[in-house]
Design an enzyme around this catalytic site. Structure first.
Site, PDB file in Angstrom:
ATOM      1  N   ASP A  34       6.154  32.802 -31.707  1.00 53.51           N
ATOM      2  CA  ASP A  34       6.498  33.812 -32.710  1.00 53.51           C
ATOM      3  C   ASP A  34       5.211  34.518 -33.111  1.00 53.51           C
ATOM      4  O   ASP A  34       4.108  34.048 -32.807  1.00 53.51           O
ATOM      5  CB  ASP A  34       7.138  33.109 -33.926  1.00 53.51           C
ATOM      6  CG  ASP A  34       7.478  34.073 -35.056  1.00 53.51           C
ATOM      7  OD1 ASP A  34       7.919  35.201 -34.781  1.00 53.51           O
ATOM      8  OD2 ASP A  34       7.280  33.704 -36.234  1.00 53.51           O
ATOM      9  N   SER A  35       5.346  35.614 -33.854  1.00 52.66           N
ATOM     10  CA  SER A  35       4.170  36.294 -34.399  1.00 52.66           C
ATOM     11  C   SER A  35       3.410  35.363 -35.342  1.00 52.66           C
ATOM     12  O   SER A  35       2.264  35.639 -35.680  1.00 52.66           O
ATOM     13  CB  SER A  35       4.615  37.518 -35.187  1.00 52.66           C
ATOM     14  OG  SER A  35       5.444  37.110 -36.265  1.00 52.66           O
ATOM     15  N   CYS A  97      11.318  35.256 -32.248  1.00 52.12           N
ATOM     16  CA  CYS A  97      10.899  36.372 -33.092  1.00 52.12           C
ATOM     17  C   CYS A  97      11.823  37.555 -32.784  1.00 52.12           C
ATOM     18  O   CYS A  97      11.891  38.006 -31.634  1.00 52.12           O
ATOM     19  CB  CYS A  97       9.453  36.728 -32.762  1.00 52.12           C
ATOM     20  SG  CYS A  97       8.818  38.149 -33.656  1.00 52.12           S
ATOM     21  N   GLU A 175       3.710  32.912 -44.064  1.00 57.91           N
ATOM     22  CA  GLU A 175       2.468  32.573 -43.358  1.00 57.91           C
ATOM     23  C   GLU A 175       1.500  31.817 -44.277  1.00 57.91           C
ATOM     24  O   GLU A 175       0.766  30.953 -43.840  1.00 57.91           O
ATOM     25  CB  GLU A 175       1.779  33.849 -42.831  1.00 57.91           C
ATOM     26  CG  GLU A 175       2.471  34.495 -41.645  1.00 57.91           C
ATOM     27  CD  GLU A 175       2.465  33.626 -40.392  1.00 57.91           C
ATOM     28  OE1 GLU A 175       1.401  33.109 -40.034  1.00 57.91           O
ATOM     29  OE2 GLU A 175       3.544  33.464 -39.787  1.00 57.91           O
ATOM     30  N   CYS A 207      15.011  37.794 -39.371  1.00 55.97           N
ATOM     31  CA  CYS A 207      13.617  37.497 -39.037  1.00 55.97           C
ATOM     32  C   CYS A 207      13.482  35.983 -39.148  1.00 55.97           C
ATOM     33  O   CYS A 207      13.993  35.385 -40.101  1.00 55.97           O
ATOM     34  CB  CYS A 207      12.690  38.200 -40.028  1.00 55.97           C
ATOM     35  SG  CYS A 207      10.979  37.631 -39.983  1.00 55.97           S
ATOM     36  N   HIS A 209      11.163  34.100 -39.946  1.00 56.58           N
ATOM     37  CA  HIS A 209      10.445  33.575 -41.122  1.00 56.58           C
ATOM     38  C   HIS A 209      11.399  33.342 -42.308  1.00 56.58           C
ATOM     39  O   HIS A 209      11.141  32.496 -43.157  1.00 56.58           O
ATOM     40  CB  HIS A 209       9.356  34.555 -41.576  1.00 56.58           C
ATOM     41  CG  HIS A 209       8.112  34.544 -40.731  1.00 56.58           C
ATOM     42  ND1 HIS A 209       8.068  35.074 -39.463  1.00 56.58           N
ATOM     43  CD2 HIS A 209       6.859  34.087 -40.992  1.00 56.58           C
ATOM     44  CE1 HIS A 209       6.837  34.941 -38.969  1.00 56.58           C
ATOM     45  NE2 HIS A 209       6.086  34.343 -39.887  1.00 56.58           N
TER      46      HIS A 209
HETATM   47  N1  DGL Z   1       9.391  36.065 -37.248  1.00 58.23           N
HETATM   48  C1  DGL Z   1       9.295  37.428 -36.837  1.00 58.23           C
HETATM   49  C2  DGL Z   1      10.691  38.013 -36.591  1.00 58.23           C
HETATM   50  O1  DGL Z   1      11.640  37.273 -36.387  1.00 58.23           O
HETATM   51  C3  DGL Z   1       8.448  38.189 -37.784  1.00 58.23           C
HETATM   52  C4  DGL Z   1       7.964  39.435 -37.206  1.00 58.23           C
HETATM   53  C5  DGL Z   1       6.693  39.967 -37.803  1.00 58.23           C
HETATM   54  O2  DGL Z   1       5.660  39.340 -37.615  1.00 58.23           O
HETATM   55  O3  DGL Z   1       6.742  41.024 -38.431  1.00 58.23           O
HETATM   56  O4  DGL Z   1      10.871  39.202 -36.536  1.00 58.23           O
END
Ligand code: DGL
Length: 285
Positions: A34-35, A97, A175, A207, A209
């Site tokens: 993921d990011s 993500c 984060e 998302c 997160h």
């Molecule tokens: N967890 C990522 C998602 O599902 C976050 C994306 C981001 O870093 O903006 O989109």
């Protein structure tokens, strides 16, 4: 597909001869990225459903959020992470993500041969769960502006009103591990209110997160609103793909979970331990 199968024979203390078939291809790990740390919400579903699979997780936290980056930038990050994970012998990749899936999954599937599973906002189940016919979507700007999201609305959002809300700043709260801080609560409330004002009674967590903020989101919208998360569906899809391709690990494999992060601002070990609910070591990526 040709696969080498080794037959390991061992003698137990009781003198019994044990025979175990070990397929080295199936013993290879599943890689998830993921990011940042958000994809750990998906990793949890995968670990629960596939407890014998070795798992690798990469948090590209130094580049989070992806939500305000161009598709080309996100594709470059996805390729770099995929190369790292394929070099670690991954047998399948999960792009945990929504933003990266929208920006890069087609390009990744063209470039790499292993099974690649992505995420997308759960418009279809949300529409099915709604009584008011109004659903809300919380996601990043990148996801909401993507062609994939437009196609999802076209396919599943025709018979409902869909109210979208980009949630700038929420990824960063997760984060930092700030899951119940007052500032996070205020931001969540701020983003949920427009969906409530429009009458949404089912809300997509678009998302990875956001499932970590579920208690705050539920508090903001009330118990009458259903929150829909895609993690379990993705784990099921992964299991089906591995089964179809004969890649599931042996049911007696002792699984390991390994984490990598390139975070510089937060203490990655502390944050990942908090999200994974277990003390973990995190290597540098
Ligand atoms: N967890 C990522 C998602 O599902 C976050 C994306 C981001 O870093 O903006 O989109």
């Amino acid at each position: 597909m040709h696969q080498t199968v080794y037959n390991i024979v061992s003698v137990t203390d009781a003198g019994l001869v044990m025979s175990t078939y070990i397929n080295p291809t199936n013993a290879r790990p599943i890689a998830v990225f993921d990011s940042g740390v958000g994809g750990i919400s998906v990793l949890k579903h995968i670990h629960r459903l596939l407890p014998n699979e070795h798992l690798l997780y990469v948090a590209d936290s130094i580049h989070a959020p992806y939500g305000n980056k161009s598709a080309t930038e996100i594709q470059a990050r996805c390729f770099a992470i995929a190369e790292f994970l394929i070099a670690k012998d991954a047998k399948a990749l999960v792009v945990a993500c929504n933003t990266a899936t929208a920006a890069a999954i087609d390009q990744m599937r063209t470039k790499y041969r292993l099974p690649i599973i992505g995420m997308e906002p759960a418009i279809k189940p949300a529409a099915a769960a709604s009584r008011s016919g109004i659903i809300g979507v919380l996601a990043t700007t990148g996801t909401l502006q993507s062609a994939q999201f437009a196609a999802l609305l076209e396919s599943y959002g025709r018979n409902v009103k869909v109210v979208t809300q980009a949630c700038v700043g929420l990824v960063e709260c997760v984060e930092r591990g700030e899951l119940s801080h007052d500032s996070t609560r205020a931001l969540v409330k701020h983003y949920c209110q427009p969906l409530l004002d429009e009458g949404a009674d089912s809300i997509v967590l678009g998302c990875t997160h956001y499932p970590f903020l579920k208690p705050l989101i539920q508090e903001a919208v009330g118990d009458g609103v259903v929150l829909i998360d895609t993690g379990a569906a993705v784990a099921n899809q992964l299991k089906s793909r591995l089964f179809e391709q004969g890649l599931l690990a042996a049911s007696n494999q002792m699984a390991s979970v390994n984490f990598w992060s390139n975070s510089v601002s937060a203490n990655p070990e502390k944050v990942i331990t908090q999200l994974w609910d277990e003390s973990v070591k995190v290597a540098n990526f």
